[in-house]
Design an enzyme around this catalytic site. Structure first.
Site, PDB file in Angstrom:
ATOM      1  N   PRO A  95       0.793  -1.234   0.000  1.00 36.60           N
ATOM      2  CA  PRO A  95       0.000   0.000   0.000  1.00 36.60           C
ATOM      3  C   PRO A  95       0.824   1.281   0.000  1.00 36.60           C
ATOM      4  O   PRO A  95       0.257   2.377   0.065  1.00 36.60           O
ATOM      5  CB  PRO A  95      -0.785  -0.120   1.309  1.00 36.60           C
ATOM      6  CG  PRO A  95       0.171  -0.818   2.228  1.00 36.60           C
ATOM      7  CD  PRO A  95       0.926  -1.799   1.357  1.00 36.60           C
ATOM      8  N   GLU A  96       2.148   1.184  -0.065  1.00 36.51           N
ATOM      9  CA  GLU A  96       2.998   2.361   0.118  1.00 36.51           C
ATOM     10  C   GLU A  96       2.613   3.550  -0.769  1.00 36.51           C
ATOM     11  O   GLU A  96       2.514   4.690  -0.261  1.00 36.51           O
ATOM     12  CB  GLU A  96       4.471   1.986  -0.096  1.00 36.51           C
ATOM     13  CG  GLU A  96       5.091   1.185   1.035  1.00 36.51           C
ATOM     14  CD  GLU A  96       4.860  -0.300   0.906  1.00 36.51           C
ATOM     15  OE1 GLU A  96       5.484  -1.078   1.632  1.00 36.51           O
ATOM     16  OE2 GLU A  96       4.025  -0.699   0.047  1.00 36.51           O
TER      17      GLU A  96
END
Length: 259
Positions: free
Chosen positions: A148-149
């Site tokens: 999800p960065e």
């Protein structure tokens, strides 16, 4: 069997013959990671003996690893090694610190070993990248991998991008990274992220079976073959053909007693 603990990093190790099991041991926090975790993992790699052939990486409890510990996201000064701390450092110093963090991941593909990630539940962010850092992955049916960065304004920086592209190809890696969506076990198996998917209760047995199969070939042939497979990812055909020739001659000389 020998065992050891790195209490500050919540990493536990146990060696049984040629197999080293490395366990993230913070189940009440879903094995959330901190810089101490990465330092502990790097120390395991630094101290790895030549007698180890297979490394099994697992997470205690219901999840493999839910990613970064929440304290890492603190914007306040004083959170050493946190994202806010890194953002305030000079670029060169921040990059050097991240390089040190990456050492906790890269050793999992070092020459001489084959690494297996045993993944159940969540493998998010740093947890997903840790699973990707291994050579092989055995997933429980409830496993979900996610990077999800970018959705948080960041990038995967713990060796995840190169490993993901190697495993699933450019376009799939691009879509998985930029959307930050979860990849379930069945999809992971279909796209080549998972070698095996089993019911949760069969995860340990499946890892044990794979480990025994990996220990089957003679150690010299196994290590030479693993090195060839790794180099094939980046070598052009001519270079890889030459690497195969060199490796085979060494194998033949050993079998013939010539070296």
């Amino acid at each position: 069997m020998t065992s050891a603990n790195t209490n500050d990093g919540f990493v536990r190790t146990a060696q049984d013959g040629a197999v080293l099991t490395v366990t993230l041991d913070r189940p009440e926090q879903l094995n959330a990671q901190t810089p101490a975790t990465w330092s502990a993992l790097a120390s395991v790699g630094d101290s790895l003996g030549d007698d180890v052939r297979v490394v099994v990486l697992r997470g205690e409890g219901r999840s493999f690893s839910a990613g970064l510990d929440r304290s890492m996201f603190s914007p306040e000064p004083g959170t050493t090694g946190g994202l806010g701390d890194l953002g305030r450092r000079p670029a060169e110093a921040a990059e050097e610190q991240i390089r040190e963090y990456q050492r906790g991941f890269r050793w999992l593909r070092r020459p001489g070993i084959v690494s297996i990630a045993a993944v159940q539940g969540h493998a998010i962010g740093a947890g997903c990248q840790l699973a990707l850092a291994c050579d092989l992955r055995v997933l429980a049916e409830d496993a979900q991998l996610r990077l999800p960065e970018p959705t948080l304004g960041l990038v995967p920086d713990l060796t995840g991008t190169s490993n993901l592209v190697e495993l699933v190809g450019y376009s799939r890696a691009m879509e998985i990274c930029l959307t930050g969506r979860p990849v379930g076990a069945a999809e992971a198996h279909a796209m080549g992220l998972a070698n095996v998917v089993v019911p949760r209760e069969q995860l340990d047995d499946a890892v044990a079976q794979l480990t025994q199969a990996l220990l089957g070939p003679p150690v010299g042939a196994s290590r030479a073959t693993a090195a060839l497979v790794r180099s094939a990812v980046r070598n052009d055909p001519e270079t890889q053909d030459a690497a195969e020739r060199r490796a085979q001659v060494l194998r033949l000389q050993e079998l013939a007693g010539g070296r």
